[in-house]
Scaffold this motif. Structure first.
Motif, PDB file in Angstrom:
ATOM      1  N   PRO B 129       0.788  -1.226   0.019  1.00 52.41           N
ATOM      2  CA  PRO B 129      -0.011   0.052   0.127  1.00 52.41           C
ATOM      3  C   PRO B 129       0.847   1.157   0.044  1.00 52.41           C
ATOM      4  N   MET B 130       0.457   2.180  -0.766  1.00 52.70           N
ATOM      5  CA  MET B 130       1.169   3.717  -0.836  1.00 52.70           C
ATOM      6  C   MET B 130       0.494   4.602  -0.305  1.00 52.70           C
ATOM      7  N   PHE B 131      -1.057   4.439  -0.573  1.00 46.92           N
ATOM      8  CA  PHE B 131      -1.872   5.757  -0.408  1.00 46.92           C
ATOM      9  C   PHE B 131      -3.247   5.099  -0.288  1.00 46.92           C
ATOM     10  N   HIS B 132      -3.958   5.744   0.432  1.00 46.79           N
ATOM     11  CA  HIS B 132      -5.589   5.415   0.181  1.00 46.79           C
ATOM     12  C   HIS B 132      -6.473   6.714   0.562  1.00 46.79           C
ATOM     13  N   THR B 133      -7.765   6.490   0.118  1.00 47.88           N
ATOM     14  CA  THR B 133      -8.622   7.492   0.237  1.00 47.88           C
ATOM     15  C   THR B 133      -9.919   6.641   0.674  1.00 47.88           C
TER      16      THR B 133
END
Lengths: 157, 157
Positions: B129-133
């Motif tokens: 995972p790098m980034f989430h929204t």
DNA sequence: ATGTATGCAAACCATTTGCAATGAC
DNA sequence: GTCATTGCAAATGGTTTGCATACAT
């Protein structure tokens, strides 16, 4: 598995009735096909699927009907990527979050019941939450592997 | 406030250098303007803003540059609605989730540090995972009020 | 019989692409 | 000088719209 359609059909009929909308064959055929998708689908997939089974439905009708199904709370809309919108049965969408590979665009689902509960319990002022989506962007193992393989060539960076 | 640009400028230079890309005035001007937005923005807003300040940049260059800024991990892309993509400084996006009103489309931000932590701690196999929204869809208080007012007319449903 | 829903084709519009001119290196 | 980058204008493609026809009520 197919009996989810049995349930949703009733909900659709209820919705169409209360909204004074017509109960057309197209609307039921579309919902039926949607129930057969294992998860996400886009307009094209749905269009093709309908063409090769029951009967062909125009794109315009598809867009129109999908809006109705969203308003009826039976499906939800996703925008994982800029290109083409994806849809999913709401009943299915509620059970998982989405992992999206930024490199190849592949979408995977993961269950996360405790997180869902935390989100539901969040106190939010002046807002009535109905539905949420958690998208986690990153790299799938395939792309990570490819990247590592490519980087072996330039060790001096 | 503006000194976030001072930091990001250095990161951009680093990225352009390691990737052997050119350090053009356009790229820095675009990043500078982005830093002045209080939160989300779309291509048009950025285009107009640039036109009325420093110098005009073509749409093609904007799209190109935004892709570079995304690759450099300085900004993130949002697709709240099907129409037009929105962008945001990654440093800002990390601090909040989004409340989106399904009726009027208004987007509000909320802080949720504990949730962020839970998401970061999730164990996910075969995915980095790098980034989430987290988008929470629902009804803002204004739209809810309007709806209630409208429903008073038809009490018999 | 009435007016909603459908299908078709054209319109729309954000984004992408091709190419000549510019300018970073 | 070389080749990445820019700007322009045309192309693309998913979605929307307008209108004549079909059909649910």
């Amino acid at each position: 598995m197919e009996n989810i359609y049995t349930d949703l059909k009733i909900l659709l009929t209820d919705y169409l009735t209360t909204q004074k909308l017509r109960k057309t064959d197209e609307r039921y055929a579309i919902l039926e096909q949607i129930c057969l998708f294992p998860s996400h689908f886009d307009i094209c997939m749905l269009y093709d699927r309908l063409k090769e089974t029951n009967f062909r439905v125009s794109k315009a009708t598809l867009y129109n009907t999908l809006d109705i199904l969203i308003a009826a709370d039976l499906i939800v809309k996703h925008q994982f990527t800029a290109k083409s919108i994806q849809y999913e049965l709401k009943a299915m969408a509620e059970t998982h979050s989405h992992l999206i590979c930024s490199m190849c665009g592949a979408v995977r689902e993961i269950r996360d019941s405790s997180l869902k509960r935390d989100i539901k319990n969040m106190k939010i002022s002046r807002f009535t939450p109905m539905f949420h989506t958690l998208y986690i962007y990153g790299m799938c193992s395939k792309c990570k592997y490819k990247l590592q393989k490519n980087n072996k060539g330039n060790t001096k960076q």
